[in-house]
Write a protein that holds these residues in place. Structure first.
Motif, short mmCIF file in Angstrom:
data_model
loop_
_atom_site.label_atom_id
_atom_site.label_comp_id
_atom_site.label_asym_id
_atom_site.label_seq_id
_atom_site.Cartn_x
_atom_site.Cartn_y
_atom_site.Cartn_z
N MET A 125 -2.66 -1.32 0.59
CA MET A 125 -1.13 -1.49 0.18
C MET A 125 -0.50 -1.29 -1.21
O MET A 125 -0.05 -2.44 -1.62
CB MET A 125 -0.73 -2.54 1.17
N ASN A 127 1.97 -0.09 -2.61
CA ASN A 127 3.07 0.58 -2.23
C ASN A 127 4.02 0.71 -3.41
O ASN A 127 4.73 1.74 -3.51
CB ASN A 127 4.22 -0.26 -1.43
N GLU A 305 8.94 1.28 0.77
CA GLU A 305 7.72 1.60 0.12
C GLU A 305 6.58 1.26 1.05
O GLU A 305 5.58 1.98 1.04
CB GLU A 305 7.53 0.85 -1.29
N HIS A 306 6.49 0.13 1.89
CA HIS A 306 5.39 -0.41 2.36
C HIS A 306 5.17 0.56 3.64
O HIS A 306 4.15 1.06 3.89
CB HIS A 306 5.56 -1.70 3.17
N ILE A 309 3.34 3.88 2.77
CA ILE A 309 2.20 3.68 2.24
C ILE A 309 1.20 3.82 3.69
O ILE A 309 0.35 4.69 3.94
CB ILE A 309 1.84 2.65 1.60
#
Length: 389
Positions: A125, A127, A305-306, A309
């Motif tokens: 992760m 991100n 953003e997370h 991913i």
């Protein structure tokens, strides 16, 4: 497979954040079907918040063997990331781990070997790799427009943490509880971006870490590191958690100018000719290459953003899309932080790749002396805001 059935290990703060966007349908081709946590309270809350359809497990191993999931998102405390990833990979599951990859590279290397031996998609992760500023910075460097990188500098001191933050949980700011301080907690994204944007390989490092500076904690919270790269470039990384106001400025100097990310902007001081060529031909004594200051246009920064991913990871499973953040690359930033600590502990230069056995030995010494001792709680495990311990 039309959809990836996902499980989450550790349904604390981060795990709940991932569960929220998954249950809202923000990731196409992925559905949350199960969660695992040592706390029954956390499991009950997850069902209440994210749906009664969720299968719940007090043991990650039980979830891995359940047949209810195709992939797992691991949101446990740092020490457990490699352990859980290895078990999930051996169970035939795709794996996405939260950052950092782990606490020490020796364990992370074992995780990478398990991933390489499987045919599963393994992501991390990271991100911040989706941040348009750093993506554009990497693009400019990779294209050769900056020329050869000659120096990197990152001052990242806007991680202010008060004593009350560390007092929120007995595990915070301890070697046994977290395995480190600012480098392992706040800086994993920056350490990843530092090497990802430039593509440079470190040769050796000298670092100076202060432990518990201005705070009642065991771990590092003030770091200054100097690194030399294989191509002859050098770099400095400065970070802390007690400065107010702090600074976040990332600067890369190259043969054809300078890139700076600061205050949400990317600026390119672009030379009209390379410094090498100017130096070879200029005969005027004092002088320097003509330089243009350019505000580089980048895509608008977006929330989520997370989930981007996670979307990329799901697309890699379903469509074979290239991973933006391969899990095996998590060791790169971690080796930088391990090197900083090892250099301080040995009061000497550290060569790359680092002596992983020596780092592990030094870390274990500090864990044995740590004030934090894991006490049994529900299911014989400690429960905290992060989820499974």
């Amino acid at each position: 497979m039309e959809k990836v059935r996902l499980g989450i290990v550790g349904i604390g703060n981060m795990g709940s954040g991932h569960a929220k966007y998954l249950t809202e349908g923000a990731v196409k081709g992925a559905v949350l079907t199960a969660v695992a946590d040592s706390s029954q309270v956390m499991l009950d809350q997850a069902v209440s918040k994210f749906g009664s359809h969720l299968k719940t497990y007090s043991s990650p191993d039980e979830m891995y063997r359940s047949g209810e999931i195709d992939g797992v998102l691991i949101c446990t405390p740092h020490f457990d990331h490699p352990t859980e990833a290895i078990k999930a990979l051996h169970a035939g599951l795709h794996v996405l781990i939260e950052k950092p990859a782990g606490v020490y590279t020796k364990q992370v290397r074992e995780m990478n070997e398990a991933a390489a031996a499987s045919d599963k998609v393994f992501g991390i992760m990271y991100n911040q790799r989706t941040n348009p500023l750093y993506a554009k910075m990497k693009d400019i460097i990779s294209s050769g427009e900056l020329g050869e990188v000659r120096r990197t500098n990152w001052i990242i001191t806007n991680w202010y943490r008060s004593q009350s933050y560390y007092d929120m949980g007995g595990w915070r700011g301890t070697w046994a509880g977290e395995g480190g301080g600012v480098l392992i907690n706040q800086d994993p994204h920056q350490l990843d971006l530092w090497q990802w944007t430039t593509g440079l390989k470190p040769k050796r490092m000298r670092a100076f870490c202060s432990f518990g500076k201005h705070r009642n904690i065991e771990v590092e919270n003030d770091v200054t590191a100097y690194v030399e790269y294989e191509n002859g470039a050098s770099g400095v990384f400065v970070t802390s958690t007690f400065e107010a106001p702090g600074t976040n400025r990332y600067e890369i100097s190259g043969e054809r100018g300078k890139l700076v990310v600061e205050d949400g902007k990317l600026t390119f001081w672009r030379l009209r000719e390379s410094e090498t060529e100017f130096n070879r031909t200029f005969k005027g004594g004092f002088g320097s290459p003509e330089c243009w200051k350019i505000d580089v246009p980048t895509a608008e920064a977006q929330d989520g953003e997370h989930q981007r991913i996670t979307q990329n990871w799901a697309d890699a499973i379903l469509k074979g899309t290239k991973l933006l953040a391969p899990g095996v690359e998590g060791i790169n930033g971690l080796m930088l932080s391990n090197a900083m600590l090892l250099s301080t502990w040995t009061n000497d230069w550290v060569d790359f790749p680092i002596n992983e056995d020596l780092f592990y030995e030094k870390l274990q010494e500090r864990i044995r002396e740590s004030t934090f001792q894991k006490a049994p709680a529900e299911g014989g495990k400690v429960v905290d805001l992060k989820g499974t311990f």
